[in-house]
Design an enzyme around this catalytic site. Structure first.
Site, PDB file in Angstrom:
ATOM      1  N   GLY A 218       0.816  -1.225   0.000  1.00  0.00           N
ATOM      2  CA  GLY A 218       0.000   0.000   0.000  1.00  0.00           C
ATOM      3  C   GLY A 218       0.835   1.254   0.000  1.00  0.00           C
ATOM      4  CG  ASN A 219      -0.423   4.704  -1.609  1.00  0.00           C
ATOM      5  OD1 ASN A 219      -1.095   5.561  -1.077  1.00  0.00           O
ATOM      6  ND2 ASN A 219      -0.858   3.988  -2.653  1.00  0.00           N
ATOM      7  CG  HIS A 220       2.675   6.649   3.883  1.00  0.00           C
ATOM      8  ND1 HIS A 220       2.383   5.998   5.058  1.00  0.00           N
ATOM      9  CD2 HIS A 220       3.974   6.404   3.619  1.00  0.00           C
ATOM     10  CE1 HIS A 220       3.472   5.401   5.489  1.00  0.00           C
ATOM     11  NE2 HIS A 220       4.457   5.624   4.633  1.00  0.00           N
ATOM     12  CB  SER A 221      -2.774   8.263  -0.574  1.00  0.00           C
ATOM     13  OG  SER A 221      -3.809   9.159  -0.853  1.00  0.00           O
ATOM     14  CB  ALA A 286      -1.845   7.362  -4.080  1.00  0.00           C
TER      15      ALA A 286
END
Ligand code: CTP
Length: 417
Positions: A218-221, A286
């Site tokens: 995943g990512n931090h968005s 994102a």
């Protein structure tokens, strides 16, 4: 394009202050916008600005005297009355000198006296050479004025009268009066509801690409900017669907339909299905560019992986924005990109993305490195598919969202002319 917002309401009292810059040639169109909208306009040029455009022009356009000094009339120009009665003061071009004088609270001419005496909202539209715009004195003055609640429509990058290129160019008249209308509407009846009957969707958050039932890439968005776009759309009356990739429900504004699309593939399918029924799409999510080639149906055990490590094979995800824009050319697509680098590099990345993805606009979020207004949440430059910088704005995520949605909705009004 001049939206006739005048129907059925009393004329608004608009003061247009004019500074001494070559960009003055764009201001008559702003005056005309308000006159055509049925408003009462008073132009207050600075003495020096008359070197560019004379009083006769302003008087002819506005139908009112265009004084520069408090003592231009025998009995004195009633600046207090003008200041008190104003609904909005727009100052364009706001030169570095004029900005400094307003910042200092000087009152040497009719315009600065009026600004000082007024409680009306003020929209400053700076225009000057890049070196002057970037000078710490100007930066400080602008920052302080912003903190005092003065609205700033930031200059865009482009060709300057000096022959140089850079930030400092005044935005086009359309952008000026759109921002002015926003401010007027926010102060009177709430935002302009020009998107009633328009269906818009927003992709928001960060996708999670499943590895197995318990793990993901995943990512931090957080989805905050997407949620702000959804709110700005709702405020203008649009019917909004949010394709949410793991966005906290508490961030999502009331009145928005939410479709959960936690992974790129789920978002891809949902967006392509929904796109034909929509007029506008804002691609704020994102989206992971790659996903694990296989999703295990059972939790991957340590023993199944190599003791020293574990390589995960990743495959390309579809580009949701690019595919949607290509499949539905009638859909107004706005993409987002977070980029790092110099001003020039950032713009070039944005231009390339707008072209390659087929988006009408790409909003480029400047991230990292020596930004001018460090306390603000977000700084965004918007470019169109032809590579022109069409908007530069900063502020809270909601302020930025409102500016981007205003730009997109302006386009939706004009595209069928
Ligand atoms: N986007 C998308 N689907 C993807 C990747 C990106 O819809 N698979 C959209 C994003 O929502 C955003 C825009 O494309 O509106 C730009 O995303 P960004 O991640 O900046 O661009 P990439 O194409 O992934 O390019 P790169 O990561 O190489 O900068």
């Amino acid at each position: 394009m001049s939206t006739n917002l005048g129907a059925g309401r009393p004329p608004r009292r608009i003061i247009v202050g004019v500074g001494a810059g070559i960009a003055v040639y764009k201001v008559p169109a702003v005056v005309r916008h308000f006159v055509k909208a049925g408003d009462s306009v008073r132009v207050m040029p600075t003495e020096a600005s008359l070197n560019f455009v004379g009083k006769a022009t302003w008087q002819a356009l506005s139908g009112a005297p265009a004084h520069t000094g408090v003592f231009d009339e025998e009995a004195g120009v009633d600046h207090v009355e003008a200041a008190r009665g104003a609904d909005l003061i727009v100052i364009a071009p706001a030169t570095a000198d004029l900005i400094a004088r307003i910042h200092a609270g000087l009152a040497g001419d009719l315009l600065t006296t009026t600004v000082l005496a007024s409680t009306a909202p003020v929209l400053l539209v700076p225009a000057m050479h890049t070196a002057m715009w970037n000078n710490p004195a100007t930066k400080h003055n602008v920052e302080q004025l912003r903190a005092r609640g003065i609205h700033i429509l930031e200059p865009v990058s482009g060709d300057l009268s000096s022959g140089d290129k850079g930030a400092g160019r005044m935005p086009e008249p359309e952008a000026i009066w759109q921002r002015a209308e926003e401010i007027l509407a926010a102060g009177q009846n709430g935002p302009v509801r020009d998107l009633e009957g328009v269906k818009a969707f927003v992709t928001a958050g960060g996708t999670r690409e499943p590895i197995d039932p318990v793990r993901f890439v995943g990512n931090h968005s957080s989805g905050r900017q997407g949620a702000a776009i959804a709110q700005a759309l709702v405020e203008r009356g649009a019917e909004v669907t949010l394709f949410s990739a793991n966005v906290d429900d508490r961030l999502i504004p009331a009145g928005v339909r939410v479709v959960e699309t936690p992974s790129a593939l789920q978002m891809h399918q949902a967006v392509l299905e929904a796109a034909p029924e929509h007029d506008m799409g804002f691609f704020v999510a994102a989206v992971a560019d790659f996903r694990p080639a296989k999703t295990a149906t059972k939790k991957v055990k340590k023993s199944a992986a190599n003791e020293d490590g574990w390589s995960l094979e990743m495959v390309r995800n579809p580009d949701i924005l690019a595919e949607t824009a290509k499949a539905f050319p009638g859909l107004l697509c706005v993409g987002f990109a977070a980029e790092t680098g110099s001003d020039e590099e950032i713009l070039e990345f944005g231009r390339a993305k707008a072209r390659s993805k087929g988006a009408k606009y790409i909003a480029i979020n400047r991230v990292g490195g020596g930004l001018g207004f460090g306390t603000l949440d977000n700084q965004v430059v918007v470019v169109d598919g032809e590579g022109n910088e069409v908007l530069s704005t900063s502020g809270s995520k909601l302020e930025v969202a409102r500016a981007i949605v205003a730009l997109a909705s302006g386009h939706s009004e004009t595209q069928n002319r």
